[in-house]
Motif scaffolding. Structure first.
Motif, mmCIF file in Angstrom:
data_model
loop_
_atom_site.group_PDB
_atom_site.id
_atom_site.type_symbol
_atom_site.label_atom_id
_atom_site.label_comp_id
_atom_site.label_asym_id
_atom_site.label_seq_id
_atom_site.Cartn_x
_atom_site.Cartn_y
_atom_site.Cartn_z
ATOM 1 N N ARG A 16 24.639 -26.949 -16.991
ATOM 2 C CA ARG A 16 25.093 -27.657 -18.206
ATOM 3 C C ARG A 16 23.907 -28.023 -19.103
ATOM 4 N N SER A 17 22.834 -28.496 -18.470
ATOM 5 C CA SER A 17 21.652 -28.862 -19.261
ATOM 6 C C SER A 17 21.080 -27.655 -19.989
ATOM 7 N N MET A 20 23.134 -26.661 -23.034
ATOM 8 C CA MET A 20 22.881 -27.515 -24.199
ATOM 9 C C MET A 20 21.553 -27.171 -24.858
ATOM 10 N N ASP A 45 32.418 -31.956 -20.312
ATOM 11 C CA ASP A 45 31.270 -32.838 -20.083
ATOM 12 C C ASP A 45 30.173 -32.575 -21.127
ATOM 13 N N ILE A 46 29.900 -31.294 -21.394
ATOM 14 C CA ILE A 46 28.878 -30.929 -22.390
ATOM 15 C C ILE A 46 29.261 -31.471 -23.770
ATOM 16 N N GLN A 49 28.503 -35.083 -23.872
ATOM 17 C CA GLN A 49 27.051 -35.308 -23.925
ATOM 18 C C GLN A 49 26.501 -35.023 -25.325
ATOM 19 N N ARG A 52 27.443 -37.805 -27.701
ATOM 20 C CA ARG A 52 26.639 -39.018 -27.487
ATOM 21 C C ARG A 52 25.217 -38.835 -28.016
ATOM 22 N N LEU A 53 24.658 -37.630 -27.806
ATOM 23 C CA LEU A 53 23.308 -37.357 -28.309
ATOM 24 C C LEU A 53 23.288 -37.449 -29.830
ATOM 25 N N PRO A 146 16.026 -35.081 -15.889
ATOM 26 C CA PRO A 146 16.984 -34.378 -16.751
ATOM 27 C C PRO A 146 16.264 -33.530 -17.821
ATOM 28 N N TYR A 148 16.863 -32.300 -20.644
ATOM 29 C CA TYR A 148 16.952 -32.593 -22.077
ATOM 30 C C TYR A 148 15.846 -33.573 -22.503
ATOM 31 N N ASP A 298 17.725 -42.838 -17.576
ATOM 32 C CA ASP A 298 17.902 -41.774 -18.559
ATOM 33 C C ASP A 298 17.789 -42.313 -19.988
ATOM 34 N N THR A 302 15.014 -41.164 -22.601
ATOM 35 C CA THR A 302 15.430 -40.727 -23.926
ATOM 36 C C THR A 302 14.544 -41.364 -24.987
#
Ligand code: NAD
Length: 311
Positions: A16-17, A20, A45-46, A49, A52-53, A146, A148, A298, A302
């Motif tokens: 998934r990461s 993205m 889920d992606i 995410q 939210r990003l 993670p 990202y 996380d 970020t």
């Protein structure tokens, strides 16, 4: 999008990461999983995410969350996922047998142009690509969790990997905003885990000798070495802490050698000592609070990633 295709095999945490990251750079991403029902939940889920990003201003690239989401689609067949892809990123569970079987399947589906990378944390590519027709196009591209927010990607070619495949992957990683390094030969633990394990072993030793509590050991890293190394590595730090590296060796070399002789032996990662460290850690973070603490970590990573981008 840029019209180029990337195949992601395995739609778990790491798949998934990667999806993205590639979509952020405009790649057409096809996501495959052996458990078909995993794909829609991965896509869902992606989507969450990416939204939210976007809401927190941390979405990568120039495309909107929705545009990036449109670039990611599920594939019901492996062939559909990888055919015509410039790059395939394998993200299935950590098992030599599984990787072997998967790379055999991939080998039969790709032409000589696709580069095939494994996300494996510790299996050398030579263990699962030796007999493949396209083995010169295979290597390990190991992300850090993670991905990202922690951009390092370790590239580890097998002895038979074409250096051009490494160069191409290195450029691709830079293009998607990651930070690649390439090992010149295979090494157990690659680079990050070798350094991480050296640190963990000495932390273990200092706690087991009763020199420091688990909490104080972690403070040494988070408020000492961690901040120091967040923007500059240990070698450049040393270079700057004297008038260059040679002067650093003159000034501190014998001290470093003397202290290093007293470093602990490789500990056994279990037994009574493990229970004691676990006891101290659960007093700091009870097991039922792990999820909450991960979310906090996380969020802080970020913020740091944002700060580093502006630095
Ligand atoms: P995961 O268990 O979250 O996901 C694995 C996915 O692969 C699952 O969705 C599973 O259904 C699917 N799968 C299993 N067999 C398959 C097959 N034959 N074909 C297609 N899909 C298949 O695992 P993960 O944490 O995403 O790890 C994947 C790889 O990335 C591992 O090699 C791991 O070592 C590596 N890695 C993990 C981390 C981490 O922190 N989790 C970090 C770096 C690298």
């Amino acid at each position: 999008g840029n019209g180029k295709k990337v195949g992601i095999v395995g739609s778990g945490l790491i798949g998934r990461s990667w999806a993205m990251l590639f979509a952020g750079a405009g790649y057409q991403v096809r996501l495959f999983d052996v458990v078909a029902s995993q794909i829609p939940s991965a896509l869902e889920d992606i989507k969450g995410q990416l939204e939210r990003l976007s809401a927190s201003g941390l979405l990568r690239g120039t495309l909107s969350a929705q545009q990036q989401m449109e670039l990611i689609t599920g594939a019901s067949e492996l062939s559909d996922c990888v055919s015509g892809a410039v790059h395939v990123q394998e993200c299935i569970p950590e098992s030599v047998e599984l990787k072997q079987k998967m790379f055999e399947q991939l080998d039969a589906l790709v032409d000589g142009t696709t580069v095939m990378c494994s996300s494996t944390s510790c299996i050398a590519a030579s263990k699962f690509t030796q007999n493949l027709k396209h083995r010169s196009r295979c290597l390990v591209a190991h992300p850090v969790n993670p991905p990202y927010y922690v951009p390092l990607v370790e590239l580890i070619p097998a002895p038979w990997t074409d250096p051009e495949a490494v160069t191409q992957t290195r450029q691709l990683m830079i293009e998607i905003g990651q930070s690649p390094i390439s090992l010149n030969k295979e090494m157990p633990g690659f680079a990050l885990n070798r350094i991480q394990y050296a640190i963990l072993n000495e932390c273990w030793y200092l706690v087991s000798e009763g020199v420091l509590s688990a909490e104080d050991i972690d403070t040494v890293m988070k408020d000492g070495l961690g901040p120091r190394y967040a923007f500059m590595g240990p070698l450049e730090t040393a270079h700057l802490n004297a008038e260059g590296m040679l002067n650093y060796c003159e000034r501190y070399g014998s001290t470093i050698e003397g202290v290093s002789k007293t470093l602990g032996p490789i500990p056994h990662w279990g037994g009574a000592q493990a229970e004691e460290i676990h006891r101290q850690l659960t007093a700091m973070v009870p097991l039922e609070k792990l999820q909450e603490r991960r979310a906090w970590r996380d969020a802080r990573l970020t913020a740091l990633a944002k700060l580093k981008k502006d630095a």
